[in-house]
Design an enzyme around this catalytic site. Sequence first.
Site, PDB file in Angstrom:
ATOM      1  N   ARG A  33       0.839  -1.209   0.000  1.00 57.31           N
ATOM      2  CA  ARG A  33       0.000   0.000   0.000  1.00 57.31           C
ATOM      3  C   ARG A  33       0.876   1.261   0.000  1.00 57.31           C
ATOM      4  O   ARG A  33       0.583   2.236  -0.676  1.00 57.31           O
ATOM      5  CB  ARG A  33      -0.917   0.029   1.220  1.00 57.31           C
ATOM      6  CG  ARG A  33      -1.733  -1.230   1.443  1.00 57.31           C
ATOM      7  CD  ARG A  33      -3.046  -1.258   0.684  1.00 57.31           C
ATOM      8  NE  ARG A  33      -3.839  -2.412   1.058  1.00 57.31           N
ATOM      9  CZ  ARG A  33      -3.837  -3.590   0.416  1.00 57.31           C
ATOM     10  NH1 ARG A  33      -3.093  -3.763  -0.663  1.00 57.31           N
ATOM     11  NH2 ARG A  33      -4.591  -4.594   0.841  1.00 57.31           N
ATOM     12  N   LYS A  97      -5.682  -9.294  14.298  1.00 55.79           N
ATOM     13  CA  LYS A  97      -5.527 -10.362  13.292  1.00 55.79           C
ATOM     14  C   LYS A  97      -4.602 -11.403  13.893  1.00 55.79           C
ATOM     15  O   LYS A  97      -3.486 -11.072  14.309  1.00 55.79           O
ATOM     16  CB  LYS A  97      -4.885  -9.767  12.037  1.00 55.79           C
ATOM     17  CG  LYS A  97      -4.391 -10.774  11.015  1.00 55.79           C
ATOM     18  CD  LYS A  97      -3.534 -10.025   9.983  1.00 55.79           C
ATOM     19  CE  LYS A  97      -2.879 -10.946   8.990  1.00 55.79           C
ATOM     20  NZ  LYS A  97      -3.808 -11.455   7.996  1.00 55.79           N
ATOM     21  N   LYS A 136      -9.445 -11.887  14.294  1.00 59.54           N
ATOM     22  CA  LYS A 136      -9.768 -12.193  12.893  1.00 59.54           C
ATOM     23  C   LYS A 136      -8.815 -13.234  12.331  1.00 59.54           C
ATOM     24  O   LYS A 136      -7.624 -13.209  12.649  1.00 59.54           O
ATOM     25  CB  LYS A 136      -9.662 -10.919  12.048  1.00 59.54           C
ATOM     26  CG  LYS A 136     -10.066 -11.137  10.596  1.00 59.54           C
ATOM     27  CD  LYS A 136      -9.646  -9.991   9.697  1.00 59.54           C
ATOM     28  CE  LYS A 136      -8.382 -10.335   8.951  1.00 59.54           C
ATOM     29  NZ  LYS A 136      -8.031  -9.336   7.922  1.00 59.54           N
ATOM     30  N   GLU A 177     -13.402 -15.424   8.643  1.00 57.67           N
ATOM     31  CA  GLU A 177     -13.340 -14.814   7.304  1.00 57.67           C
ATOM     32  C   GLU A 177     -12.910 -15.816   6.237  1.00 57.67           C
ATOM     33  O   GLU A 177     -11.717 -16.019   6.013  1.00 57.67           O
ATOM     34  CB  GLU A 177     -12.373 -13.617   7.316  1.00 57.67           C
ATOM     35  CG  GLU A 177     -12.276 -12.953   5.943  1.00 57.67           C
ATOM     36  CD  GLU A 177     -11.322 -11.759   5.892  1.00 57.67           C
ATOM     37  OE1 GLU A 177     -10.567 -11.544   6.858  1.00 57.67           O
ATOM     38  OE2 GLU A 177     -11.317 -11.057   4.873  1.00 57.67           O
ATOM     39  N   LYS A 219     -17.223 -12.863   8.351  1.00 53.41           N
ATOM     40  CA  LYS A 219     -16.732 -11.827   7.432  1.00 53.41           C
ATOM     41  C   LYS A 219     -16.669 -12.427   6.032  1.00 53.41           C
ATOM     42  O   LYS A 219     -15.648 -13.009   5.634  1.00 53.41           O
ATOM     43  CB  LYS A 219     -15.359 -11.318   7.891  1.00 53.41           C
ATOM     44  CG  LYS A 219     -14.748 -10.268   6.977  1.00 53.41           C
ATOM     45  CD  LYS A 219     -13.627  -9.501   7.669  1.00 53.41           C
ATOM     46  CE  LYS A 219     -12.927  -8.568   6.700  1.00 53.41           C
ATOM     47  NZ  LYS A 219     -12.049  -7.599   7.363  1.00 53.41           N
ATOM     48  N   GLY A 291     -11.094  -2.820   4.620  1.00 49.86           N
ATOM     49  CA  GLY A 291      -9.725  -2.338   4.680  1.00 49.86           C
ATOM     50  C   GLY A 291      -9.536  -1.288   3.606  1.00 49.86           C
ATOM     51  O   GLY A 291      -9.663  -0.085   3.833  1.00 49.86           O
ATOM     52  N   ARG A 292      -9.314  -1.782   2.373  1.00 45.95           N
ATOM     53  CA  ARG A 292      -9.068  -0.866   1.258  1.00 45.95           C
ATOM     54  C   ARG A 292     -10.206   0.116   1.021  1.00 45.95           C
ATOM     55  O   ARG A 292      -9.969   1.293   0.752  1.00 45.95           O
ATOM     56  CB  ARG A 292      -8.787  -1.670  -0.013  1.00 45.95           C
ATOM     57  CG  ARG A 292      -7.387  -2.249  -0.043  1.00 45.95           C
ATOM     58  CD  ARG A 292      -7.263  -3.364  -1.053  1.00 45.95           C
ATOM     59  NE  ARG A 292      -7.929  -4.587  -0.599  1.00 45.95           N
ATOM     60  CZ  ARG A 292      -7.975  -5.719  -1.298  1.00 45.95           C
ATOM     61  NH1 ARG A 292      -7.394  -5.769  -2.480  1.00 45.95           N
ATOM     62  NH2 ARG A 292      -8.552  -6.790  -0.816  1.00 45.95           N
TER      63      ARG A 292
HETATM   64  P1  13P Z   1     -10.396  -5.465   2.308  1.00 47.65           P
HETATM   65  O1  13P Z   1     -11.677  -4.759   2.712  1.00 47.65           O
HETATM   66  O2  13P Z   1      -9.355  -4.559   1.737  1.00 47.65           O
HETATM   67  O3  13P Z   1     -10.671  -6.700   1.523  1.00 47.65           O
HETATM   68  O4  13P Z   1      -9.739  -5.953   3.679  1.00 47.65           O
HETATM   69  C1  13P Z   1     -10.528  -6.549   4.610  1.00 47.65           C
HETATM   70  C2  13P Z   1      -9.743  -7.528   5.373  1.00 47.65           C
HETATM   71  O5  13P Z   1      -9.555  -7.385   6.554  1.00 47.65           O
HETATM   72  C3  13P Z   1      -9.198  -8.687   4.669  1.00 47.65           C
HETATM   73  O6  13P Z   1      -8.752  -9.619   5.584  1.00 47.65           O
END
Ligand code: 13P
Length: 336
Positions: A33, A97, A136, A177, A219, A291-292
């Site tokens: 990033r 995480k 997570k 997730e 997730k 995230g993004r």
């Molecule tokens: P993104 O929303 O960028 O996919 O990231 C979420 C995330 O925590 C992926 O593990």
Amino acid sequence: MTAYKLGKIAQSLVHAGKGILAADESSPTIKKRFDRINVPSSEENRRSYREMLFTTQGLEEFVSGVILFDETLRQIAQDGTPFPKVLTNKGIIPGIKVDKGAKALAGFHSEKVTEGLDGLRDRLIEYRELGAQFAKWRAVITIGEGIPTRACIDANAHALARYAALCQEAELVPIVEPEVLMDGKHDIERCEDVTTLTLRRVFAELHEQNVILEAMLLKPNMVISGKTCPRQASVDEVAEATVRCMRRTVPASVPGLVFLSGGQSPEQATENLNRMNVIGQHPWELSFSYGRALQEPAIAAWQGKASNAALVQKALYHRAKCNGAARYGNYTKEME
Ligand code: 13P
């Protein structure tokens, strides 16, 4: 802590009008990033960027929790306050995480299994002491020719369930997730088939491992066309297919679904979430853990310069506000 209390934390994370900021990029991912804006990924740059995010005024109006990376959970703000405390002072729940990343699945070509179960019990105890209240673990399922295999889905589903059980033992709410990647030229129907099978296997394993569904969050990816599919499904199609897939696979006892953005543009991720909430009532809260889609405009505004802090925070606040509105189905393009 009882399952009841863990359930309360899960419910707080999907509180009306709020969602989760995923700021748990591993060191290699945050480097990618930062590379895009030509900023070196030093420990201090990572710290100061994340301090800007976490101290955004009013973030707590739309953000219930933040997922941190191991390094970030241990870092402190300029005024000496540990990051988890910075967040709890604002009424935001810190999370962590805990997986060790997706690694090549032995015996299979181009498929992955997420590692990190060895020693996880002890790491979870430490994370809880450092202030994390939820965790997570991300599994990655790739769509391609002849893949995913049942073996890959099952290995990942099993690991997710073992992780979730350990989290509940350690009094952390697990976010489960299983991400079906957007990469590829497959159509939305194929994404729906693979996501349906994956979620069926994940919930079968969660059941086998005695995971309490009221005390976890899912997730998932949205059901969406592959990135290079010539026909891109509309917002209506994505919302309908995603809700149908979730209704077929996710028990109503799960308090909430916090979608990942997975490479969608920030506006697209907001619009799709909004449309799903427009077509509600649903058995679970439909929220975000982006995230993004929350950070992209903020990183672009930063450019590695402390003098851009106000712009970074404005960009993050704006995306959080749009997604907060999408939680109620109240987002409009005019908000942009
Ligand atoms: P993104 O929303 O960028 O996919 O990231 C979420 C995330 O925590 C992926 O593990």
